[in-house]
Design a protein around this motif. Structure first.
Motif, PDB file in Angstrom:
ATOM      1  N   ASP A  81       1.474   4.491  -3.010  1.00 61.38           N
ATOM      2  CA  ASP A  81       1.104   5.670  -2.204  1.00 61.38           C
ATOM      3  C   ASP A  81      -0.015   5.345  -1.207  1.00 61.38           C
ATOM      4  N   ILE A  82      -0.935   4.519  -1.662  1.00 64.54           N
ATOM      5  CA  ILE A  82      -2.039   4.146  -0.770  1.00 64.54           C
ATOM      6  C   ILE A  82      -1.532   3.344   0.415  1.00 64.54           C
ATOM      7  N   GLU A  83      -0.623   2.381   0.177  1.00 70.40           N
ATOM      8  CA  GLU A  83      -0.083   1.578   1.270  1.00 70.40           C
ATOM      9  C   GLU A  83       0.703   2.434   2.249  1.00 70.40           C
ATOM     10  N   GLU A  84       1.503   3.375   1.748  1.00 72.11           N
ATOM     11  CA  GLU A  84       2.260   4.257   2.632  1.00 72.11           C
ATOM     12  C   GLU A  84       1.322   5.130   3.479  1.00 72.11           C
ATOM     13  N   ARG A  85       0.258   5.572   2.890  1.00 75.92           N
ATOM     14  CA  ARG A  85      -0.690   6.403   3.629  1.00 75.92           C
ATOM     15  C   ARG A  85      -1.382   5.598   4.726  1.00 75.92           C
TER      16      ARG A  85
ATOM     17  N   LYS B 102      -0.107   2.951   6.324  1.00 73.30           N
ATOM     18  CA  LYS B 102       0.858   2.716   7.394  1.00 73.30           C
ATOM     19  C   LYS B 102       1.036   3.957   8.256  1.00 73.30           C
ATOM     20  N   LEU B 103       1.078   5.121   7.620  1.00 72.46           N
ATOM     21  CA  LEU B 103       1.246   6.363   8.372  1.00 72.46           C
ATOM     22  C   LEU B 103       0.070   6.605   9.320  1.00 72.46           C
ATOM     23  N   HIS B 104      -1.135   6.375   8.821  1.00 73.30           N
ATOM     24  CA  HIS B 104      -2.325   6.568   9.651  1.00 73.30           C
ATOM     25  C   HIS B 104      -2.381   5.552  10.783  1.00 73.30           C
ATOM     26  N   ALA B 105      -2.001   4.289  10.496  1.00 75.24           N
ATOM     27  CA  ALA B 105      -2.020   3.245  11.517  1.00 75.24           C
ATOM     28  C   ALA B 105      -1.008   3.542  12.618  1.00 75.24           C
ATOM     29  N   SER B 106       0.174   3.988  12.234  1.00 78.96           N
ATOM     30  CA  SER B 106       1.200   4.284  13.243  1.00 78.96           C
ATOM     31  C   SER B 106       0.763   5.440  14.157  1.00 78.96           C
ATOM     32  N   THR B 107       0.085   6.413  13.570  1.00 81.66           N
ATOM     33  CA  THR B 107      -0.417   7.544  14.392  1.00 81.66           C
ATOM     34  C   THR B 107      -1.440   7.073  15.407  1.00 81.66           C
TER      35      THR B 107
END
Length: 609
Positions: free
Chosen positions: A31-35, A37-42
């Motif tokens: 969950d931490i890794e997915e979060r 990646k989501l923040h980085a893509s934004t």
């Protein structure tokens, strides 16, 4: 909340608990890794749009194509994009931090608050400073009483100055109105020597000539005895042949003698006043209010405050409060009583005293002026106001156009030489020299008398002398028996010294008010005057700021040839040595006298025992 898991202990289930915890930790890491990646893509999408927008604007301005860095096009290179692209620090922070920064990094400068004066202060009646070219013949002033006109003529006055021609008719017109229309209080700010004294002496006498009674109807309050004596003499001269009587209350004579001069008890009317006008100091006024039986100010029609800024800064014994309380007018504003608004009430209520404030350095601070309780005041000012809202453009203080002002820059050891050069080699006569300390004035007077060897007569004028000696020194100066007067700033306030040609500030003044009053001792009543100030090289900037604070422009410099100092050095060294001997002998005499007094006191004490 996924971190907090409660496992109940059951025997034989240890292996299952370990497996569950392992799976739970793996889920958390995922969950931490997915979060991330989501923040980085934004952040990358925001960064790409920003860079593309900047490139489009650059192409539009320069008509050249700008290449977008590959680091921005490829999402996988997010870690290096912030380094390869020239970004502002604030943009880098947005990329590397998840937290939102509250507020900004730059502090905004607060807007300057503009000075807003009351209308009567920002829009005064303008008074000319030119006393020689703008004069008003007395013969053309139809409003002036014939008795006062003849007194002016006998005193050698044929023309009125601008401040007199504007203020006197205004006061007279205010007192011709019906009683229900209270007169406007006035404030007058004009250069020293411009005729402010006669601006209130003449209208007060002319108004009081019409009424006959036994009441104190006018009072002039001044800060010091010398000024009170000077104003009293002027009133006494112009009260001749008018029936108006004036008295001086300044502490120069005992209190009981002053009481006998101003009040008298009669069987028919009780306590009555022997005088119509009182000229007094503030402290002496309070003494009479508290101790003189029959002293009444209920019929007071005029209240004049001369040198108002000085009295304002040093209100002695709270005299204004005692005076207002003593008057006991039913419609006194300070009492808090609001009378009924009808015609009968307006006719019965007497107006408060007509307040007239005069000063060469009148304050423009509304808070200070508020303490006087002025009624719909009007301002007469010689200062030119060019911008009512800009504080820097408001000119507070002025000097007469006939006054020439200069400054001289020299070293401290050359100041006595320069002063000697002015007095002996330039033949300056009737000179006032100001120092910042009485001890400096005393040493300088001894030095000049010793150095000149009788060619000039130098006298000291300070608070150390009693009143009779000060009057004698001023008289000799007026009669040219004394060429130079050296004193402190106590001499600079309002005292009229006739025919003073030069003013030298040996020490620079501490503030703009002191400077205005110093130079105001010359160039009075339309005569030409010259004022010079001696400055050390380190004092020029501070003196410029002092002038700027009063709205005055920088003074022209006076250049002195260096050979002047070289020629006077030898005689100066001899004079300094003689001056030291004189001062040492004076000190020894004071010590011997002190010892004799102590011995005499001890011997009297022994005899008493």
């Amino acid at each position: 909340m996924d971190l907090f898991v409660i496992n109940r202990y059951r025997e034989g289930d240890d292996q299952d608990i370990v497996n569950q915890e392992t799976k739970h930790l793996e889920k958390l890491k995922k969950d931490i890794e997915e979060r991330k990646k989501l923040h980085a893509s934004t952040n990358v999408s925001n960064l790409k749009s920003k860079v593309i927008k900047q490139s489009n604007e650059a192409e539009k301005d320069n008509n050249t194509k700008v290449t977008v860095p590959k680091a921005i096009e490829d999402d996988s290179l997010i870690q290096t994009s912030a380094v390869e692209v020239n970004l502002k620090p604030s943009d880098k922070d947005k990329i590397t931090h998840e937290f939102k920064v509250l507020g900004g990094n730059d502090f905004e400068q607060k807007p300057k608050v503009q000075r807003i004066l009351p209308y009567w202060l920002s829009h005064p009646y303008s008074v000319s400073r030119n006393l020689r070219n703008e004069a008003y013949p007395i013969a053309e002033q139809a409003w002036l009483h014939s008795t006062l006109r003849s007194t002016l003529a006998s005193d050698g006055i044929t023309h009125l100055f601008p401040v007199q021609a504007q203020v006197i008719p205004f006061i007279l017109q205010e007192h011709e109105l019906p009683q229900t229309l209270w007169p406007h209080d006035i404030c007058v700010s004009a250069p020293t020597g411009s005729g402010k004294t006669l601006s209130f002496v003449i209208p007060i006498i002319q108004v009081l000539m019409k009424d006959v009674g036994h009441h104190i109807r006018a009072m002039v309050v001044l800060p010091v005895q010398e000024l009170a004596t000077q104003i009293f003499k002027i009133f006494k001269k112009y009260c001749q042949k008018t029936g108006v009587k004036v008295a001086l209350l300044s502490g120069s004579i005992p209190l009981h003698q002053e009481q006998q001069q101003i009040v008298h008890y009669t069987e028919s009317q009780g306590w009555i006043s022997e005088v119509d006008i009182i000229v007094c100091t503030a402290g002496r006024l309070v003494e009479h209010i508290q101790n003189t039986e029959g002293f009444s100010l209920k019929h007071l029609k005029f209240l004049v405050i001369d040198e108002a800024d000085r009295i304002m800064d040093h209100i002695q014994n709270d005299w204004l409060y005692h005076m207002d309380k003593h008057i006991k007018l039913e419609n006194e504003l300070m009492s808090g009583k609001v009378p009924n608004l009808n015609w009968d009430c307006l006719n019965k209520h007497k107006p408060p005293p007509h307040k007239l404030l005069f000063s060469a350095t009148l304050s423009q601070d509304p808070e200070k002026l508020e303490q006087w309780g002025l009624f719909q005041p009007k301002l007469f000012s010689a200062a030119t106001v060019t911008n009512f809202e800009d504080e820097d453009q408001i000119r507070k203080y002025t000097t007469p156009d006939e006054l020439k002002e200069n400054y001289v820059v020299c070293n401290a050891e050359h100041k006595p030489l320069l002063l000697y050069h002015f007095l002996l080699e330039q033949n300056w006569d009737k000179v006032l020299c100001f120092t910042n300390a009485a001890q400096s004035a005393h040493r300088l007077a001894i030095l000049l008398n010793t150095w000149s060897k009788g060619k000039i007569k130098v006298a000291e004028l300070s608070a150390a002398l009693d009143r009779s000696k000060r009057d004698e020194v001023l008289k000799k100066f007026t009669q040219s028996e004394i060429n130079v007067l050296i004193g402190t700033d106590a001499l600079a306030r309002g005292i009229d010294i006739p025919d003073c040609n030069y003013v030298i500030s040996y020490d620079p003044p501490r503030n703009i008010k002191t400077y205005i009053h110093r130079v105001g001792r010359t160039g009075r009543a339309g005569r030409v005057g010259h004022a010079v100030i001696m400055l050390l090289p380190s004092q020029t900037n501070s003196f410029t700021q002092i002038l700027k604070s009063g709205g005055k422009t920088e003074l022209p410099a006076m250049n002195i040839d260096a050979n002047v100092f070289n020629q006077l050095t030898e005689s100066y060294d001899n004079a300094i040595q003689e001056t030291k001997n004189v001062i040492n002998s004076e000190n020894n005499f004071k010590v011997e006298k002190s010892i004799e007094l102590k011995r005499g006191f001890k011997s009297r004490k022994r005899k008493a025992q």
